[in-house]
Scaffold this motif. Structure first.
Motif, PDB file in Angstrom:
ATOM      1  N   VAL A  73      -2.119   6.467   3.407  1.00  0.00           N
ATOM      2  CA  VAL A  73      -0.839   6.233   3.349  1.00  0.00           C
ATOM      3  C   VAL A  73      -1.079   5.050   3.263  1.00  0.00           C
ATOM      4  CG1 VAL A  73       1.409   6.111   5.205  1.00  0.00           C
ATOM      5  CG2 VAL A  73      -0.842   7.986   5.633  1.00  0.00           C
ATOM      6  N   ASP A  74      -0.329   4.637   1.745  1.00  0.00           N
ATOM      7  CA  ASP A  74       0.304   2.821   1.247  1.00  0.00           C
ATOM      8  C   ASP A  74       1.346   3.015   2.779  1.00  0.00           C
ATOM      9  OD1 ASP A  74       0.279   0.450   0.696  1.00  0.00           O
ATOM     10  OD2 ASP A  74       0.492   1.214  -1.849  1.00  0.00           O
ATOM     11  N   ARG A 106      -5.250  -8.969   5.977  1.00  0.00           N
ATOM     12  CA  ARG A 106      -5.719  -9.955   5.240  1.00  0.00           C
ATOM     13  C   ARG A 106      -5.665  -9.265   3.914  1.00  0.00           C
ATOM     14  NH1 ARG A 106      -8.779 -10.583   9.716  1.00  0.00           N
ATOM     15  NH2 ARG A 106     -10.475  -8.892   8.725  1.00  0.00           N
ATOM     16  N   ARG A 107      -5.742  -8.237   3.658  1.00  0.00           N
ATOM     17  CA  ARG A 107      -5.499  -7.420   2.166  1.00  0.00           C
ATOM     18  C   ARG A 107      -5.463  -6.726   2.143  1.00  0.00           C
ATOM     19  NH1 ARG A 107      -9.724  -3.498   1.632  1.00  0.00           N
ATOM     20  NH2 ARG A 107     -11.074  -3.243   2.639  1.00  0.00           N
ATOM     21  N   ARG A 108      -4.417  -6.018   1.614  1.00  0.00           N
ATOM     22  CA  ARG A 108      -3.711  -4.539   1.201  1.00  0.00           C
ATOM     23  C   ARG A 108      -4.805  -3.170   1.247  1.00  0.00           C
ATOM     24  NH1 ARG A 108       2.684  -3.537  -1.141  1.00  0.00           N
ATOM     25  NH2 ARG A 108       2.054  -1.251  -1.327  1.00  0.00           N
ATOM     26  N   ARG A 109      -4.531  -2.222   1.998  1.00  0.00           N
ATOM     27  CA  ARG A 109      -4.752  -0.226   2.037  1.00  0.00           C
ATOM     28  C   ARG A 109      -4.252   0.436   2.314  1.00  0.00           C
ATOM     29  NH1 ARG A 109      -7.802   1.360   6.486  1.00  0.00           N
ATOM     30  NH2 ARG A 109      -7.940  -0.286   7.825  1.00  0.00           N
ATOM     31  N   SER A 110      -4.494   1.560   1.903  1.00  0.00           N
ATOM     32  CA  SER A 110      -4.299   2.879   3.191  1.00  0.00           C
ATOM     33  C   SER A 110      -4.762   2.713   4.324  1.00  0.00           C
ATOM     34  CB  SER A 110      -4.190   3.645   1.756  1.00  0.00           C
ATOM     35  OG  SER A 110      -3.726   3.790   0.401  1.00  0.00           O
ATOM     36  N   LEU A 111      -4.370   2.752   5.365  1.00  0.00           N
ATOM     37  CA  LEU A 111      -4.371   3.605   6.787  1.00  0.00           C
ATOM     38  C   LEU A 111      -4.302   4.798   6.644  1.00  0.00           C
ATOM     39  CD1 LEU A 111      -2.162   0.914   9.048  1.00  0.00           C
ATOM     40  CD2 LEU A 111      -4.664   0.659   8.093  1.00  0.00           C
ATOM     41  N   PHE A 112      -5.699   5.015   7.431  1.00  0.00           N
ATOM     42  CA  PHE A 112      -5.448   6.908   7.691  1.00  0.00           C
ATOM     43  C   PHE A 112      -4.269   7.114   8.891  1.00  0.00           C
ATOM     44  CE2 PHE A 112      -8.131  10.730   8.688  1.00  0.00           C
ATOM     45  CZ  PHE A 112      -8.046  11.350   6.800  1.00  0.00           C
ATOM     46  N   VAL A 145       2.693  -4.845  10.544  1.00  0.00           N
ATOM     47  CA  VAL A 145       1.239  -3.673  10.498  1.00  0.00           C
ATOM     48  C   VAL A 145      -0.119  -4.258  10.626  1.00  0.00           C
ATOM     49  CG1 VAL A 145       0.368  -2.624   7.712  1.00  0.00           C
ATOM     50  CG2 VAL A 145       1.991  -2.551   8.220  1.00  0.00           C
ATOM     51  N   LYS A 146      -1.082  -3.395  10.775  1.00  0.00           N
ATOM     52  CA  LYS A 146      -1.725  -4.937  11.092  1.00  0.00           C
ATOM     53  C   LYS A 146      -3.323  -4.346  10.674  1.00  0.00           C
ATOM     54  CE  LYS A 146      -0.201  -6.231  15.711  1.00  0.00           C
ATOM     55  NZ  LYS A 146      -0.495  -8.062  15.637  1.00  0.00           N
ATOM     56  N   GLU A 147      -4.780  -4.835  10.872  1.00  0.00           N
ATOM     57  CA  GLU A 147      -5.658  -4.151  10.288  1.00  0.00           C
ATOM     58  C   GLU A 147      -6.110  -2.922  10.492  1.00  0.00           C
ATOM     59  OE1 GLU A 147      -7.658  -5.702   8.039  1.00  0.00           O
ATOM     60  OE2 GLU A 147      -6.797  -7.969   8.173  1.00  0.00           O
ATOM     61  N   GLU A 148      -6.140  -2.517  11.363  1.00  0.00           N
ATOM     62  CA  GLU A 148      -6.148  -0.908  12.205  1.00  0.00           C
ATOM     63  C   GLU A 148      -5.102   0.196  12.300  1.00  0.00           C
ATOM     64  OE1 GLU A 148     -10.075  -1.023  13.661  1.00  0.00           O
ATOM     65  OE2 GLU A 148     -10.767  -1.235  11.861  1.00  0.00           O
ATOM     66  N   SER A 149      -3.964  -0.570  12.814  1.00  0.00           N
ATOM     67  CA  SER A 149      -2.888  -0.010  13.657  1.00  0.00           C
ATOM     68  C   SER A 149      -1.438  -0.511  12.717  1.00  0.00           C
ATOM     69  CB  SER A 149      -2.596  -0.706  14.725  1.00  0.00           C
ATOM     70  OG  SER A 149      -3.096  -2.012  14.994  1.00  0.00           O
ATOM     71  N   ARG A 222      -2.657   4.509  16.215  1.00  0.00           N
ATOM     72  CA  ARG A 222      -4.491   3.545  15.817  1.00  0.00           C
ATOM     73  C   ARG A 222      -4.739   4.434  14.609  1.00  0.00           C
ATOM     74  NH1 ARG A 222      -7.581   3.934  20.621  1.00  0.00           N
ATOM     75  NH2 ARG A 222      -6.576   1.531  20.895  1.00  0.00           N
ATOM     76  N   GLU A 223      -5.158   3.227  13.389  1.00  0.00           N
ATOM     77  CA  GLU A 223      -6.364   4.565  12.222  1.00  0.00           C
ATOM     78  C   GLU A 223      -6.635   5.859  12.775  1.00  0.00           C
ATOM     79  OE1 GLU A 223      -7.309   3.663   7.365  1.00  0.00           O
ATOM     80  OE2 GLU A 223      -7.902   1.969   9.748  1.00  0.00           O
ATOM     81  N   LEU A 224      -6.333   6.745  12.083  1.00  0.00           N
ATOM     82  CA  LEU A 224      -7.290   7.297  12.495  1.00  0.00           C
ATOM     83  C   LEU A 224      -8.251   7.648  12.435  1.00  0.00           C
ATOM     84  CD1 LEU A 224      -4.659  10.700  12.218  1.00  0.00           C
ATOM     85  CD2 LEU A 224      -5.084  10.094  14.007  1.00  0.00           C
ATOM     86  N   GLU A 225      -9.838   8.966  12.524  1.00  0.00           N
ATOM     87  CA  GLU A 225     -10.827   8.271  12.118  1.00  0.00           C
ATOM     88  C   GLU A 225     -10.745   9.559  10.966  1.00  0.00           C
ATOM     89  OE1 GLU A 225     -13.327   6.227  13.290  1.00  0.00           O
ATOM     90  OE2 GLU A 225     -12.785   5.798  15.311  1.00  0.00           O
TER      91      GLU A 225
END
Length: 229
Positions: A73-74, A106-112, A145-149, A222-225
């Motif tokens: 998800v962007d 620090r860098r933009r990426r999609s979160l799962f 929006v944080k690194e993994e959450s 939190r970002e899913l596994e």
């Protein structure tokens, strides 16, 4: 609770039956009266369906076989799309929507994430905020929006939550303090569903009141596994 839900279903079904019987009587109905009968049938059918859908959804979420369906998800475009939807919703009620979105990565990426279920959480919380905010009031939505959450806060300028609400709000079948929620046309499962979905995302949710007295909901997920979701 079963008795209360049965009562809530009995009312719309009785109205549907009564108005359908009136429409089926022989004789000429004037167009305006017929239109009112049909509209009453339509709105009460929708009310009954919503009650049943809430109960089905709560049951589905508690099944051992229920899983979240994660995908990339962007997040920022997703939030902006939801903001457009909620701006329209608030505008219809003459409510101001204020938003603050912050990306601390620090860098933009999609979160799962499970995008559909995240939308469901936001839709429920925003609808709740709009329901209790008077015309001319405002709803504030903050997202970080944080690194993994992902962290969210939705606050309204309505009457706020009572002590009873704060104790039981996320319990199954709790339908709100009658002083704040005179309309009992729901199953009392909305906040239970929200809490369950947030926790299945590895997060948590809390409720309180703002300094000005309106209700405020805060949650994080939190970002899913990517395997075994």
């Amino acid at each position: 609770m079963v008795a209360a839900l049965a009562h809530d279903l009995f009312t719309p079904l009785t109205l549907i039956q009564g108005h359908a019987e009136q429409l089926s009587k022989p004789g000429v109905h004037d167009e305006e009266r017929s239109r009112r009968y049909v509209e009453t049938i339509r709105s009460n059918a929708g009310r009954a369906i919503r009650l049943l859908e809430e109960m089905q959804e709560a049951t589905r979420l508690e099944l051992p076989t229920f899983i979240l369906r994660g995908g990339p998800v962007d997040v920022m475009p997703f939030l902006q799309q939801k903001r457009d939807e909620y701006t329209t919703l608030c505008g219809e009620r003459e409510i101001r929507l204020q938003t603050e979105f912050r990306d601390e990565r620090r860098r933009r990426r999609s979160l799962f994430l499970d995008e559909q279920r995240l939308s469901q959480v936001l839709d429920n919380l925003m609808a709740n905020a709009v329901r209790y905010t008077p015309a001319g009031g405002e709803v504030k939505w903050r997202a970080v929006v944080k690194e993994e959450s992902l962290e969210m806060e939705i606050a309204d300028s309505g009457p706020g939550l009572s002590e009873k609400d704060l104790r039981f709000l996320f319990d199954k079948f709790y339908r709100g303090d009658p002083a704040r929620s005179p309309d009992q046309g729901h199953a009392g499962l909305g906040m239970f569903i929200v809490k369950t979905l947030v926790e299945k995302h590895g997060g948590g949710i809390s409720a309180g009141n703002t300094a000005r007295g309106g209700a405020c909901f805060r949650f994080w997920i939190r970002e899913l596994e990517r395997e075994g979701v």
